[in-house]
Enzyme design. Structure first.
Site, PDB file in Angstrom:
ATOM      1  N   ASP A   9     114.987  34.228  96.107  1.00  0.00           N
ATOM      2  CA  ASP A   9     115.799  33.750  97.219  1.00  0.00           C
ATOM      3  C   ASP A   9     117.035  34.654  97.306  1.00  0.00           C
ATOM      4  O   ASP A   9     117.318  35.440  96.383  1.00  0.00           O
ATOM      5  CB  ASP A   9     116.181  32.285  96.967  1.00  0.00           C
ATOM      6  CG  ASP A   9     117.033  31.706  98.076  1.00  0.00           C
ATOM      7  OD1 ASP A   9     116.701  31.926  99.257  1.00  0.00           O
ATOM      8  OD2 ASP A   9     118.050  31.049  97.770  1.00  0.00           O
ATOM      9  N   ASP A  11     120.695  33.790  99.348  1.00  0.00           N
ATOM     10  CA  ASP A  11     121.981  33.097  99.241  1.00  0.00           C
ATOM     11  C   ASP A  11     121.996  32.149  98.049  1.00  0.00           C
ATOM     12  O   ASP A  11     121.132  31.282  97.912  1.00  0.00           O
ATOM     13  CB  ASP A  11     122.265  32.303 100.515  1.00  0.00           C
ATOM     14  CG  ASP A  11     122.523  33.201 101.716  1.00  0.00           C
ATOM     15  OD1 ASP A  11     122.610  34.427 101.522  1.00  0.00           O
ATOM     16  OD2 ASP A  11     122.637  32.678 102.834  1.00  0.00           O
TER      17      ASP A  11
END
Length: 278
Positions: A9, A11
């Site tokens: 991922d 953020d």
């Protein structure tokens, strides 16, 4: 021989959740690149958003956008012995989602089902989206450049169970978040994207090679990805790991992003005799 593949991922995982800093990850990413260990972003962001970050970080591996709705492989950096998808603007695109216009229409139907208005990114001007997200004008424009899915503000007066039920009743899927939820197509999802990419990489393995997958995430919308890798790793926030991820027996990185990403990747690679210098 073991072929490591890292799914991550962005953020709060590769990037700091508040400052979006990723500086300390760049030397590690460059070492992984030299070792031919793919680092594959799997994110809710759009192609426009990820493309900018990939240029800054120096990534050339495939990437997954809009919560598993699209897989993008650069035509000039295609590691596979085939064309994995349709050609579009310099990429091979594996389309797992639905057309954006379909997602927009679906959101209106779901709002009627819920008897509650739903405000999607497509309903907002750049300025209004900036107010809700804190993004710059350029970043907000990139966030609005949807191809397969529609994020919307999660309504406070409707339960997540009600949202999921209404979405599934009209043939879509939804990733419900605290602030924003994401309406995606029925075949989309981070887990499906991971499975598709692993199959592509298996097609180019040398005899005797096996794939080992590593996944790094920080929030509930990473669950499907983390469930489909061999070594799931959770990045904590400043207050610790998200409650929905912290009690699953998965490895917790020693610190928040981006330093925690570096430390976790170095540690897991050491288990496979891959030495990285942090």
């Amino acid at each position: 021989m073991t072929q490591l593949i890292i799914f991550t991922d962005l953020d709060g995982t590769l990037l700091n959740g508040e400052t979006y800093d990723y500086g300390v990850t760049v030397p590690i990413i460059q070492q992984l690149k030299a070792l031919k260990i793919p680092v594959i972003p799997v994110t809710s962001k759009t192609r426009a958003e990820v493309s900018t970050l990939r240029q800054d970080v120096g990534l050339s591996d495939p990437f997954v956008t809009e919560n598993g709705s699209g897989i993008f492989v650069e035509i000039n950096h295609n590691p596979f012995n085939q064309s994995p998808g349709e050609q579009k603007e310099g990429y091979y695109v594996v389309d797992l989602g639905c057309p954006y216009v379909q997602a927009r229409a679906g959101l209106r139907v779901i709002a009627n089902e819920l008897h509650h208005s739903l405000l999607g990114f497509g309903d907002m001007t750049i300025t209004r989206l900036q107010k809700y997200t804190g993004l710059s004008a350029k970043d907000a424009q990139e966030a609005k450049a949807r191809e397969f899915s529609e994020p919307f503000i999660t309504p406070k007066a409707v339960t997540s169970e009600q949202i999921v039920a209404a979405v599934e009743a009209v043939g879509f899927k939804v990733v419900v978040g605290d602030r924003f939820s994401h309406l995606i197509g029925p075949e989309a999802g981070k887990g499906n994207a991971v499975k598709r990419l692993v199959a592509l990489y298996q097609s180019i393995l040398s005899p005797g090679e096996t794939i080992v997958t590593i996944g790094l995430g920080n929030s509930p919308n990473d669950l499907a990805m983390l469930d489909h890798v061999d070594y799931p790793i959770v990045l904590p926030g400043s207050q610790g790991p998200h409650p929905q991820l912290g009690d699953r027996g998965w490895t917790i990185a020693p610190s928040p992003a981006p330093q925690g990403w570096v430390e976790a990747v170095i540690a897991i690679c050491q288990q496979f005799d891959v030495e990285l210098k942090g």
